[in-house]
Structures are given as structure tokens and as C-alpha cells.
Design an enzyme around this catalytic site. Structure first.
Site, PDB file in Angstrom:
ATOM      1  NE  ARG A  51      11.976 -27.322  26.266  1.00  0.00           N
ATOM      2  CZ  ARG A  51      13.034 -28.097  26.007  1.00  0.00           C
ATOM      3  NH1 ARG A  51      13.325 -29.109  26.789  1.00  0.00           N
ATOM      4  NH2 ARG A  51      13.813 -27.861  24.968  1.00  0.00           N
ATOM      5  CD  GLU A  88      21.297 -23.366  19.922  1.00  0.00           C
ATOM      6  OE1 GLU A  88      20.200 -23.704  20.404  1.00  0.00           O
ATOM      7  OE2 GLU A  88      21.907 -22.353  20.277  1.00  0.00           O
TER       8      GLU A  88
END
Ligand code: AMP
Length: 167
Positions: A51, A88
Site C-alpha cells: 500500500r 504486528e
């Protein structure tokens, strides 16, 4: 315009989905213009797959700079430099082409979401290993609770971190 999708891609992760924002021409354009403001003192803009590519390449066109892809493992065809790091939601490896951009060139790094900061730190380390000079980090948004800013300040002193959208 940022949708929160719970439990994606893994249980417990709240995924920040930027697709409504980039579908809106005005919001997309405004964000790219704001990112471009941080590119005044760089020669290139690097985007982090995937992205980060969307915003970095748009900012390149707006500012007249070249684009450098920082890609996931195994995607770049030439000789690469690699860096592995914790995410994460898992582990990952990023790569950059080596020997392509002249050493000493200044590079701004762009991505969509700053979470733990591991990806951004790996990207900056790759640029340095390639002989390039990172000028800063720009994100669309930041998950403040994960404390990436202090981690980046500790590991990469002198690298400025900017976020376009406040939560
Ligand atoms: P981190 O290395 O933890 O800062 O993670 C940042 C990278 O993972 C960016 O490339 C983001 O696109 C992606 N990412 C991490 N957490 C999320 C999240 N909650 N929502 C959307 N993207 C995320």
C-alpha cells in the site's frame, strides 16, 4: 474513510482498510498532496509494498521524483539487499535492489500504516545499506498505542516521522 476490519488478517488485529479513502478522488488527492510536502529535500521517494506504493508513486508524480520500490522477499529480479523483522501480525522480509541508485542520494520513505515500526525501521536500514540517505518517514496514519515513534527515535535517531491523518 479508513474502515476498521476486526480480526484481519489474524484474530486480535484491527485492520485499517484504506480502500474507501483511495476510492474517493478528493481524499486520495489531498493525502497524496500532503505526503508530497515532505518530499521537498529528497531525490527519490521509496514506497513499501504494497500500500505504500500507492501513495509514494502518486507523490513522485506530484513532485517530479523517481520511485524506489521496497518489496517483500523474492519479488525484485535484480541483486538485492534483505532485512528481516517482526510485524504486528507475524514476521517478514523486505528487499531493495542494490547498486541501482547512485550512493548518497536522498530518499523519503512512504507507507500507509505505522504500527509497531518494524517495517519502517527495516526500510530505513535497507536504504542505508544501499548507500542511500533516508530523509524521513511519512505515513497516512499511525496506531499510537503500539509506540512506534519512540522505537524509531531510539533505533534511528535523527529520522523524522510524519503522519498525515490524526486518529
Ligand atoms: P509495523 O511494522 O508493525 O509498523 O507494520 C506496518 C506495516 O504493516 C505497514 O506496511 C502496514 O501496511 C501493515 N500493517 C500493520 N498493522 C496494520 C493494521 N492494523 N492495519 C493495516 N495495516 C497494518
Amino acid at each position: 474513510m479508513i474502515r476498521e476490519i476486526p480480526d484481519f488478517p489474524k484474530p486480535g488485529i484491527v485492520f485499517k482498510d484504506i480502500t474507501p479513502l483511495i476510492a474517493d478522488k478528493d481524499a486520495f488527492s489531498q493525502c497524496c498532496n500532503e505526503i508530497a510536502q515532505y518530499a521537498a529535500d529528497c531525490d527519490y521517494i521509496a514506497g513499501i509494498e504494497a500500500r505504500g506504493f500507492i501513495f509514494a508513486s502518486a507523490a513522485c508524480v506530484l513532485t517530479g521524483k523517481g520511485f524506489i520500490p521496497i518489496r517483500k522477499s523474492g519479488k525484485l529480479p535484480g541483486q538485492t539487499i534483505s532485512q528481516s523483522y517482526d510485524l504486528e501480525y507475524g514476521q517478514a522480509t523486505l528487499e531493495i535492489h542494490s547498486g541501482l541508485i547512485k550512493e548518497g542520494k536522498r530518499v523519503l520513505v512512504v507507507d500507509d500504516v505505522l504500527a509497531t515500526g518494524g517495517t519502517a525501521i527495516a526500510a530505513v536500514q535497507l536504504l542505508k545499506e544501499a548507500g542511500l540517505v533516508p530523509t524521513g518517514l511519512v505515513f497516512l496514519l499511525e496506531i499510537f498505542q503500539l509506540g512506534a515513534r519512540s522505537r524509531i527515535a531510539e533505533v534511528l535517531p535523527g529520522i523524522q516521522t510524519h503522519t498525515i491523518l490524526a486518529e
